[in-house]
Design an enzyme around this catalytic site. Structure first.
Site, PDB file in Angstrom:
ATOM      1  N   VAL A 280     122.514  84.060  33.297  1.00 39.83           N
ATOM      2  CA  VAL A 280     121.100  83.815  33.583  1.00 39.83           C
ATOM      3  C   VAL A 280     120.918  83.491  35.065  1.00 39.83           C
ATOM      4  O   VAL A 280     119.994  83.951  35.724  1.00 39.83           O
ATOM      5  CB  VAL A 280     120.571  82.656  32.717  1.00 39.83           C
ATOM      6  N   ALA A 281     121.874  82.699  35.564  1.00 42.45           N
ATOM      7  CA  ALA A 281     121.745  82.252  36.945  1.00 42.45           C
ATOM      8  C   ALA A 281     121.951  83.393  37.921  1.00 42.45           C
ATOM      9  O   ALA A 281     121.200  83.543  38.884  1.00 42.45           O
ATOM     10  CB  ALA A 281     122.760  81.147  37.213  1.00 42.45           C
ATOM     11  N   ILE A 283     122.047  86.812  37.538  1.00 46.26           N
ATOM     12  CA  ILE A 283     121.348  88.101  37.520  1.00 46.26           C
ATOM     13  C   ILE A 283     120.007  87.940  38.224  1.00 46.26           C
ATOM     14  O   ILE A 283     119.170  87.150  37.812  1.00 46.26           O
ATOM     15  CB  ILE A 283     121.158  88.599  36.076  1.00 46.26           C
ATOM     16  N   GLU A 285     117.108  88.901  38.205  1.00 45.96           N
ATOM     17  CA  GLU A 285     116.061  89.683  37.561  1.00 45.96           C
ATOM     18  C   GLU A 285     114.666  89.320  38.080  1.00 45.96           C
ATOM     19  O   GLU A 285     113.722  90.062  37.891  1.00 45.96           O
ATOM     20  CB  GLU A 285     116.117  89.552  36.036  1.00 45.96           C
ATOM     21  N   ASP A 327      91.559 107.637  66.794  1.00 42.98           N
ATOM     22  CA  ASP A 327      90.293 108.070  67.356  1.00 42.98           C
ATOM     23  C   ASP A 327      90.090 107.366  68.681  1.00 42.98           C
ATOM     24  O   ASP A 327      90.680 106.315  68.905  1.00 42.98           O
ATOM     25  CB  ASP A 327      89.137 107.561  66.476  1.00 42.98           C
ATOM     26  N   ASP A 636      87.176 108.502  60.247  1.00 43.11           N
ATOM     27  CA  ASP A 636      86.036 107.790  59.670  1.00 43.11           C
ATOM     28  C   ASP A 636      85.064 108.690  58.927  1.00 43.11           C
ATOM     29  O   ASP A 636      84.341 108.261  58.062  1.00 43.11           O
ATOM     30  CB  ASP A 636      85.296 106.970  60.743  1.00 43.11           C
ATOM     31  N   ASP A 640      87.435 113.787  57.437  1.00 39.58           N
ATOM     32  CA  ASP A 640      88.733 113.239  57.807  1.00 39.58           C
ATOM     33  C   ASP A 640      89.590 112.931  56.590  1.00 39.58           C
ATOM     34  O   ASP A 640      90.775 112.651  56.717  1.00 39.58           O
ATOM     35  CB  ASP A 640      88.566 111.960  58.634  1.00 39.58           C
ATOM     36  N   ASN A 730     119.729  77.221  39.721  1.00 38.90           N
ATOM     37  CA  ASN A 730     119.157  78.540  39.964  1.00 38.90           C
ATOM     38  C   ASN A 730     117.693  78.635  39.649  1.00 38.90           C
ATOM     39  O   ASN A 730     116.932  79.260  40.371  1.00 38.90           O
ATOM     40  CB  ASN A 730     119.885  79.584  39.137  1.00 38.90           C
ATOM     41  N   ASP A 734     116.851  76.704  43.849  1.00 41.24           N
ATOM     42  CA  ASP A 734     116.970  77.817  44.807  1.00 41.24           C
ATOM     43  C   ASP A 734     115.663  78.518  45.125  1.00 41.24           C
ATOM     44  O   ASP A 734     115.499  79.087  46.190  1.00 41.24           O
ATOM     45  CB  ASP A 734     117.946  78.871  44.268  1.00 41.24           C
TER      46      ASP A 734
HETATM   47  N1  LIG Z   1      74.902 111.723  67.132  1.00 40.19           N
HETATM   48  C1  LIG Z   1      75.310 112.786  67.783  1.00 40.19           C
HETATM   49  N2  LIG Z   1      74.456 113.784  68.054  1.00 40.19           N
HETATM   50  C2  LIG Z   1      74.866 114.891  68.688  1.00 40.19           C
HETATM   51  N3  LIG Z   1      76.109 115.083  69.116  1.00 40.19           N
HETATM   52  C3  LIG Z   1      76.999 114.136  68.888  1.00 40.19           C
HETATM   53  C4  LIG Z   1      76.659 112.934  68.209  1.00 40.19           C
HETATM   54  N4  LIG Z   1      77.757 112.168  68.115  1.00 40.19           N
HETATM   55  C5  LIG Z   1      78.733 112.859  68.698  1.00 40.19           C
HETATM   56  N5  LIG Z   1      78.303 114.046  69.164  1.00 40.19           N
HETATM   57  C6  LIG Z   1      79.077 115.073  69.832  1.00 40.19           C
HETATM   58  O1  LIG Z   1      80.057 115.553  68.947  1.00 40.19           O
HETATM   59  C7  LIG Z   1      81.356 115.300  69.470  1.00 40.19           C
HETATM   60  C8  LIG Z   1      82.296 114.965  68.343  1.00 40.19           C
HETATM   61  O2  LIG Z   1      81.932 113.738  67.723  1.00 40.19           O
HETATM   62  P1  LIG Z   1      82.941 112.983  66.786  1.00 40.19           P
HETATM   63  O3  LIG Z   1      82.225 111.886  66.125  1.00 40.19           O
HETATM   64  O4  LIG Z   1      83.670 113.984  65.974  1.00 40.19           O
HETATM   65  O5  LIG Z   1      84.015 112.392  67.785  1.00 40.19           O
HETATM   66  P2  LIG Z   1      83.794 111.306  68.917  1.00 40.19           P
HETATM   67  O6  LIG Z   1      82.896 110.266  68.400  1.00 40.19           O
HETATM   68  O7  LIG Z   1      83.449 111.960  70.204  1.00 40.19           O
HETATM   69  O8  LIG Z   1      85.236 110.769  69.201  1.00 40.19           O
HETATM   70  P3  LIG Z   1      86.277 110.115  68.198  1.00 40.19           P
HETATM   71  O9  LIG Z   1      86.764 111.242  67.356  1.00 40.19           O
HETATM   72  O10 LIG Z   1      87.299 109.580  69.113  1.00 40.19           O
HETATM   73  O11 LIG Z   1      85.553 109.050  67.440  1.00 40.19           O
HETATM   74  C9  LIG Z   1      81.159 114.201  70.476  1.00 40.19           C
HETATM   75  O12 LIG Z   1      82.111 114.209  71.491  1.00 40.19           O
HETATM   76  C10 LIG Z   1      79.787 114.504  71.032  1.00 40.19           C
HETATM   77  O13 LIG Z   1      79.870 115.483  72.044  1.00 40.19           O
HETATM   78 CA   LIG Z   2      83.803 109.499  65.877  1.00 40.84          CA
END
Ligand SMILES: Nc1ncnc2c1ncn2[C@@H]1O[C@H](COP(=O)(O)OP(=O)(O)OP(=O)(O)O)[C@@H](O)[C@H]1O
Ligand SMILES: [Ca+2]
Length: 894
Positions: A280-281, A283, A285, A327, A636, A640, A730, A734
């Site tokens: 028991v001591a 192992i 587990e 990003d 984000d 993605d 144990n 311990d």
């Molecule tokens: N609200 C918006 N309206 C119009 N164009 C935009 C807008 N936001 C971003 N963009 C254009 O689209 C491109 C891509 O945007 P995206 O959000 O994919 O990446 P990011 O914000 O530039 O950078 P990251 O990927 O590092 O966050 C930007 O670089 C910009 O030129």
């Molecule tokens: Ca972005």
């Protein structure tokens, strides 16, 4: 009864007694929550206290012990029986307590990463936990949201929803709130419905909640995709394996001990009890369970450093991360945008004023200018305010952006030219739109009468894309052909802005006699008239620079993957110390020309990927992984999700990330900060090294004890430890130091060493050697103390055993300190720097004193009150393992 999809909007709203614009009142929500229950699919299967006890006792070895207690009782050793039962109980309660702690920690994490919904209540849109939704609630939907309940759509604009989780169909389906069906239609065809757990991939909409919790389509499907399954991590698998091997070995040894004992004519019952207690001591587990606890405690520590880990497994993987792909916007930079430059009508205009407050001036070469004096400046400012989904809010501590900071900066810019977003939007309301997505990198809105009796579309987005889609340019009050010479000129300005690390957006428009029927990129975001560029600063996060330096020390590569322009991205990467020369930067489109094979070579050198689309991200992660890298990647947006899934550690932003991204990610950053990824990696490393520490400690304890008992038997000495002493040692003493080792702060060089090889077994050669050495040291020290006891107290075997028992415990408590680091001596890491261990060992030691000195304990444990002379001898031996442990560290290469 009619189905929801065959009712009109009006029917739905009146049946659910709700209002499209003001939603339900808070009171009504509370009432309905009572009635319908919370919008939750997870079964609240909290185990009852009783079932936990049963679980603890159903352990095989514990059952054997209980059996042993019964046998003891039967042969008249009732005192022993009671003690065994008591120790088993203490052990069970400790187990339940620890399990509870881990469970609580995990529960808290679940809550933190559980979804929210945007809901209209009492006339305002608010973010509320999805679990609080009730039928009748009005939910607002945007791209990236996960549908929080079953909804009947009441508004939709280009709304597309991916329903794979429900129908298995992975192509997003178009939704339309305006249709309703007379006949019966299948789930996948109900265009006016949105179902819980499916995801908005495009557009926006609004819906009335018609079903919540188990009363949803997904709730009807019995096999729910549980996001928090019980998982077994590779480490736990390894430990399970190890436990099995050790278990079998131990049982063999125990049988041998028992057999040899019988041959030597020892008392059968005593030998039987010793063999069982030893099993028991020794192992281990409980090992996988302690690992879970330590992982859970570690996850909690990560939360304090702004990183929520959703899976135990990820904690382990994090520690071996070799590449972090991040990003730029918001993660490496502050995402606090301020427009500082405008280019229109062939002129570069400087903009003054910081932050989001709409106060500032426009200057050309130092001279203040009026908006009206410059060709299309007015139009550019109007587009800034009209093709814009954000809002500025004046709060007690300044102006705040609700929405995308890029767009917030544009509202501020318009404000500096006396254009108020609210009023201009009232004057020229949006009648159609093509929303932003990071593949197209632009967005367009349609407005009536900005040019009298016409419809105009305003487009803003990435300059390189917009410039290519324009055929005319407005300049000097005229509309000119946007020829190559002019395009080159504009691109030159774009490059000047970008090299200053400015984020650049381009503006364009197009006019129509009437609103076109079918709106699409191909027909409406082409052939436009170019208006100008704006450049905004987005300062790098100061902490990001330190974090990147830390990664370098730690042998972790950092890569920037951004949608932004190459020169802007490189300028910031350079400032942050991520890249030195522009050859280390690459455009996403260049990836289209190379094969996966070639990409594997390319990813070895490139530090900045610019103008990247989500598919590029997937290819980059795949190439890195093919090279054997353990990759963490941030993302984000909706698009993605694939890249996040492919990465070893998908990282999503807690503030700006969409539900879809958060759902796929393993790690969520509550502050969207790059530095938090690095903290999480650091914690991951610490946790892994702590697990190694207590595995090291526990295993050498166990093997040391086996060594002591086995050798004594071979030497034909009396059994050195009684069954209850072994159990006490144990199951009670311990475990405190072992758990305390699980919360060590980590070696001082934890982030100065290269990442661990993820395939490296938990028991490396060094560690095995160390365990062997320590178990020998413990065993020999206790044996020597026992021999001293036997010669000093030749008349009393109980006294000799007490000496062995006490020296063994003392030795283990002391050497727990040495187990705090495998490489560094206590002089380097400090003797009392882990206060949990100090309290843990002190507590164990006080328990020991209790067993030794409390009169009624003495007959139970067969102990006696030790005198000064005894302690002097014991301490002499008890320090041996500690000293050997410390000296052996001098031979380990750092
Ligand atoms: N609200 C918006 N309206 C119009 N164009 C935009 C807008 N936001 C971003 N963009 C254009 O689209 C491109 C891509 O945007 P995206 O959000 O994919 O990446 P990011 O914000 O530039 O950078 P990251 O990927 O590092 O966050 C930007 O670089 C910009 O030129
Ligand atoms: Ca972005």
């Amino acid at each position: 009864m009619k189905e929801w999809y065959s009712k009109s909007k009006e029917e739905i709203l009146s049946e659910l007694n709700t209002n499209l614009n003001s939603g339900l009142t808070k009171n009504e929500v509370d009432l309905r929550l009572e009635k319908y229950g919370s919008n939750d699919l997870r079964e609240e299967d909290k185990k009852s206290f009783f079932s936990k006890i049963v679980a603890q006792f159903s352990d095989f070895l514990i059952l054997i012990l209980i059996g042993a207690a019964i046998i003891s009782f039967a042969v008249g050793e009732s005192k022993d029986a009671i003690v065994i039962i008591a120790i088993v109980m203490v052990n069970a309660f400790l187990g339940i307590y620890q399990e509870g702690r881990a469970e609580k920690a995990l529960d808290a994490l679940k809550k933190m990463s559980s979804p929210n919904a945007k809901v209209i209540r009492d006339g305002t849109t608010e973010v509320a936990p999805a679990s609080s939704l009730v039928p009748g609630d009005i939910v607002v939907l945007d791209a990236g949201d996960i549908i929080p309940a079953d909804l009947r759509l009441v508004e939709s604009s280009n709304l597309k929803i991916e329903e794979a989780s429900l129908t298995g169909e992975s192509v997003p389906v178009e939704k339309d709130s305006n249709v309703f069906f007379e006949e019966e239609v299948s789930l996948g065809d109900r265009k006016n419905m949105a179902y819980m757990s499916t995801a908005v991939t495009y557009g926006r909409g609004k819906g009335v909640v018609v079903g919540t919790g188990h009363d949803t389509e997904i709730g009807n499907i019995a096999t729910m995709i549980q996001s928090f399954e019980d998982e077994v991590t590779p480490l736990q698998k390894q430990l399970n394996q190890l436990g099995k091997v050790l278990g079998i070995t131990t049982i063999i040894i125990c049988i041998a001990v028992f057999g040899i004992g019988l041959i030597q004519n020892r008392e059968v019952l005593e030998m039987f009890m010793v063999a069982i207690s030893l099993a028991v001591a020794a192992i281990p587990e409980g090992l996988p369970a302690i690992v879970t606890i330590v992982l859970a405690i570690g996850m909690n520590r990560m939360v304090k450093r702004n990183a929520i880990v959703k899976k135990l497994l990820a904690v382990e993987t994090l520690g071996s991360t070799t590449v972090i792909c991040s990003d730029k916007t918001g993660t490496l930079t502050q995402n606090e945008m301020t427009v500082v430059k405008v280019f229109t009508d062939g002129k570069i205009i400087d903009v003054t004023g910081g932050g989001y407050e709409p106060v500032g001036e426009f200057k050309i070469e130092g001279n203040t200018i009026n908006v009206e004096d410059i060709g299309d400046f007015q139009t550019l400012l109007s587009i800034s305010a009209l093709a814009n989904d954000a809002n500025l809010e004046k709060t007690s501590d300044g102006y705040k952006v609700i929405g995308d900071p890029t767009e917030g900066a544009l509202i501020t810019l318009a404000g500096k030219g006396n254009i108020n977003k609210q009023s201009i939007n009232k004057e020229f309301p949006r009648i159609e739109e093509i929303p932003f997505d990071s593949d197209r990198k632009m967005m367009t809105t349609f407005h009536k009468d900005y040019i009298p009796n016409k419809v105009v579309s305003f487009t803003k987005g990435a300059p390189d894309i917009i410039i290519n889609r324009c055929t005319r340019i407005s300049m000097d009050g005229k509309i000119l052909d946007f020829d190559d010479t002019l395009k080159k000129e504009v691109l030159k300005v774009n490059s000047i802005f970008s090299k200053k690390a400015l984020r650049v957006l381009a503006f364009a428009y197009k006019e129509y006699n009437n609103l076109p029927n079918n709106i699409s990129t191909d027909s409406n975001e082409v052939d436009m008239t170019f208006i100008g560029l704006v450049g905004m600063i987005d300062p790098a996060r100061p902490e990001a620079k330190d974090a990147i330096a830390k990664c370098k020390e730690a042998g972790i590569k950092t890569i920037m993957i951004t949608g932004d322009y190459k020169e802007t991205a490189f300028a910031i990467a350079k400032e942050l110390g991520m890249a030195e020369s522009i050859d280390q930067a690459m455009m996403g489109e260049e990836l289209n020309k190379i094969s996966d094979e070639e990409l594997r070579e390319v990813v070895k050198n490139i530090k900045v990927y610019a103008r990247v689309s989500p598919e590029h991200k997937v290819r980059i992660v795949s190439a890195l992984k093919a090279n054997g890298e353990i990759t963490a990647m941030t993302g984000d947006g909706v698009n993605d999700a694939l890249a996040l899934k492919r990465a070893d550690i998908g990282v999503s932003m807690g503030i700006t990330g969409t539900d879809v991204a958060k759902n796929t990610a393993e790690l969520i950053l509550t502050d969207d900060n790059f530095a938090s990824i690095v903290s999480a990696v650091e914690e991951g490393r610490i946790i892994y090294s702590n697990i190694k520490k207590f595995v090291f400690f526990l295993l050498s304890c166990n093997i040391g004890e086996i060594f002591l008992v086995f050798t004594s038997i071979l030497l034909n000495l009396p059994v050195p430890l009684l069954a209850i002493q072994l159990l006490w040692l144990n199951l009670v003493t311990d475990s405190f130091p072992a758990l305390a080792l699980g919360v060590e702060k980590g070696d001082p060089d934890i982030m100065d060493t290269p990442p661990r090889n993820p395939n490296e077994p938990i028991l490396t050669k060094n560690m095995l050697l160390g365990i062997l050495l320590q178990s020998l040291a413990v065993g020999v020290a206790a044996l020597l103390a026992y021999r001293w006891g036997l010669t000093t107290y030749a008349d009393s075997i109980d006294k000799a055993r007490t000496i062995a028992f006490t020296s063994l415990i003392t030795a283990e408590l002391l050497r727990a300190y040495s187990s705090r680091s495998q490489k560094y001596t206590l002089f380097k890491i400090g003797f009392f720097t882990n206060s949990t261990l100090v309290y843990g060992t002190l507590f164990s030691f006080i328990l020991l004193l209790g067993v030794l000195y409390i009169p009624f304990m003495q007959p139970i444990f067969h102990t006696f009150a030790l005198g000064i002379k005894d302690w002097a001898a014991i301490l002499e031996y008890a320090f041996i393992p500690l000293i050997i442990g410390e000296i052996s560290k001098l031979f380990i290469k750092k």
